[in-house]
Design an enzyme around this catalytic site. Structure first.
Site, PDB file in Angstrom:
ATOM      1  N   CYS A 129      91.424  41.533  13.192  1.00 13.65           N
ATOM      2  CA  CYS A 129      91.669  40.242  13.849  1.00 13.65           C
ATOM      3  C   CYS A 129      92.520  40.413  15.093  1.00 13.65           C
ATOM      4  O   CYS A 129      93.392  41.276  15.143  1.00 13.65           O
ATOM      5  CB  CYS A 129      92.423  39.298  12.912  1.00 13.65           C
ATOM      6  SG  CYS A 129      91.795  39.242  11.266  1.00 13.65           S
ATOM      7  N   GLY A 242      78.837  49.807   4.803  1.00 16.55           N
ATOM      8  CA  GLY A 242      78.109  49.784   6.065  1.00 16.55           C
ATOM      9  C   GLY A 242      76.647  50.068   5.782  1.00 16.55           C
ATOM     10  O   GLY A 242      76.247  51.219   5.671  1.00 16.55           O
TER      11      GLY A 242
END
Lengths: 299, 256
Positions: A129, A242
């Site tokens: 973030c 992933g």
């Protein structure tokens, strides 16, 4: 056969977790998954204050993957504790909360609130973030930024602390080492890769935010490489993710050094994939005469 | 919600770019409501990952079949359109919330407005209204008469009015140009089609203070309210079209 794994003090019955942002709060998948067959669920990213997220459009399908720019839409930590936690705390699997923030104080405040919850044995810190006080640069892109937030949260949080790493960095190993140094119990990787999609006919970006996070099978080779590099460099457990769509994909991550895996985008294609991956890992171990899931790791 | 392998019973082209498929399953299909949708997995198509959301065009409990209208717009829908009788298509269904149906016996004079492939869910809705003793009126819009989908099926269920942009069938122009909108005495309007068309209808419905529901088709991934990709900015904030919709009463929308 023993599929159980341990990360910090967190005991998982098997190494399969569902990834934050792809599995809601678990209940969305109740028709499709027997939760008692999952290692755990990492629930939607939670921030101190409610967030509306980014404007629509937030998603673009790309070759063997997708871009998203949801923007951490969630109702805030207080709402989670009062309204969502009571509904999920007795699900028969481990519930891990993904925590996001725009300042160190925000991360710490959420971590303290979650530390009080009996049935939340771990948090996963999303350090991708932007740090609003530092001009919007993500915490997780420098060892210094990553260390600062992990140090502060470690002091505020007593249970298992997993740090989710961003792949959008020059050297992910240095970030992993920095968070290990500050007392993280594990690292999870990779978060989404920064990408972009353009609509040629309309001559404009598809996402409202122009750029977004790439996930799905397209990112798997990058994720495997990073998991392999990090697993060699740190002594804390690594959770690999992933593009995992099958048990074979998951086994590849375990071979590369991961202790556990998270299933993300594949949940959108097959809502019961997480359970199938857990079963498939057991089949793989049986075929290879393995007693414990850690026997898979080749490092 | 279930994950099921559907078996194609028949598939026929209904325009140059659209196919109408009738599907069944070995298991009993779950009950479905008009306005709900299915998410179909796309197989054998390298690079295509996500399921395609397709609204339920028709459903018959007795014969355990459902029908879908699929328009070919990309690689995923091209694969769906090339399915033949006997082929299998994996589906998650039924998804979302359907149209609000009038309670049995309530006075209702509904107008069902569809544009392009957006006419699809209105056939199932029309049948359900008929079952409740209500004869629906359809207003179907298309670019040309050749792109007007399944008109005969709609005529078997209710009264049909047509507009075409080029004017080769029905009234020339958009659905909002059709005189039935002002001449008919409708107290409920259901709409599905391209967003500009739906917005134009919503403006008229608001002006006439007519109860109105629209079916949205925002770009989606999971279909079950987990990924938060398909949100619509409503008066109660961003909500998932897949889970809280796809049908919305216009009172919830910010559309002006």
């Amino acid at each position: 056969m023993d599929l159980s794994v341990k990360i910090g003090t967190l005991q998982l019955r098997n190494p399969v977790l569902t990834a934050s942002g792809t599995f809601g709060y678990g209940t969305e998948y109740a028709d499709f998954v027997d939760f008692s067959r999952l290692g755990g669920i990492v629930v939607k990213g939670t921030t101190l204050h409610p967030r509306e997220g980014n404007p629509y459009p937030r998603m673009a399908e790309t070759p063997s993957g997708m871009l998203n720019a949801v923007g951490l839409q969630n109702k805030g930590a207080r709402y989670f504790i009062d309204h969502i936690y009571p509904a999920i705390c007795h699900l028969p699997t481990k519930i891990i909360v993904n925590v996001s923030g725009s300042s160190i104080d925000d991360y710490v405040a959420v971590a303290r609130m979650l530390d009080e919850l009996e049935h939340i044995p771990a948090i996963e810190l999303n350090i991708s973030c932007p740090n609003v006080k530092q001009g919007g640069m993500a915490f997780g892109v420098t060892p210094y930024g990553a260390s600062s937030v992990v140090r502060a949260v470690r002091n505020a949080y007593s249970k298992t602390l997993i740090v989710k790493l961003s792949p959008n960095v020059t050297d992910i190993v240095s970030i992993a080492r920095a968070v290990e140094e500050e007392g993280a119990d594990g690292v999870s990787l990779i978060n989404t890769l920064l990408g972009m999609a353009i609509d040629a006919e309309r001559r404009r970006p598809i996402l409202s935010t122009v750029t977004g996070g790439l996930s799905g099978p397209a990112v798997k080779p990058v994720a495997l490489r990073m998991v392999w590099q990090v697993a060699q460099a740190v002594s804390i457990p690594v959770i690999g993710m992933g593009g995992i769509c099958s048990a074979t994909d998951a086994v590849e991550f375990l071979l590369a050094g991961a202790t556990a895996v998270e299933i993300g985008t594949a949940n959108f294609v097959d809502p019961s994939v997480s359970e199938k991956v857990a079963d498939g890992i057991a089949d793989y171990m049986a075929r290879h005469n393995m007693e414990h899931v850690s026997d898979i790791t080749m490092l | 919600m279930k994950v099921l392998d559907l078996i194609v019973k028949e598939s026929c082209a209904v325009s140059a770019t659209s196919v109408r498929m009738v599907l069944t399953a070995h298991d009993t299909l779950p009950d479905m409501q008009p306005g709900q949708f299915v998410e179909l997995r796309i197989d054998d198509t390298p690079g295509v990952l996500l399921r395609r959301p397709i609204s339920i065009h028709d459903y018959d409990k007795e014969s355990n079949t459902l029908a879908l209208l699929v328009q070919r717009v990309g690689k995923g829908t091209a694969w769906l359109c090339s399915r033949q009788a006997g082929d299998v298509v994996n589906a998650v269904l039924p998804l979302g919330n359907g149209f609000t149906l009038p309670s049995e016996g309530a006075p209702c004079s509904p107008l069902l407005i569809g544009g392009g492939v957006g006419v699809a869910p209105l056939l199932f809705l029309g049948r359900e209204l008929c079952r409740r003793g209500i004869v629906p009126t359809f207003l179907l819009g298309a670019r040309t008469s050749k792109e007007l989908l399944c008109k005969d099926l709609f005529e078997s269920v209710g009264t049909v009015y047509v507009t075409t942009e080029v004017g080769d069938e029905g009234v020339k122009g958009f659905v909002t140009h059709h005189p039935v909108l002002s001449e008919g005495d409708f107290n409920a309007v259901y709409v599905c089609g391209p967003k500009p068309m739906m917005q134009a209808v919503v403006t008229m419905a608001r002006a006439g203070e007519v109860w109105c529901e629209v079916s949205l088709e925002n770009r989606m991934a999971c279909g079950i309210g987990a990924c938060l990709c398909c949100v619509e900015d409503t008066l109660s904030g961003n909500v998932c079209v897949c889970k809280e919709g796809p049908v919305f009463n216009i009172d919830r929308l910010k559309w002006t």
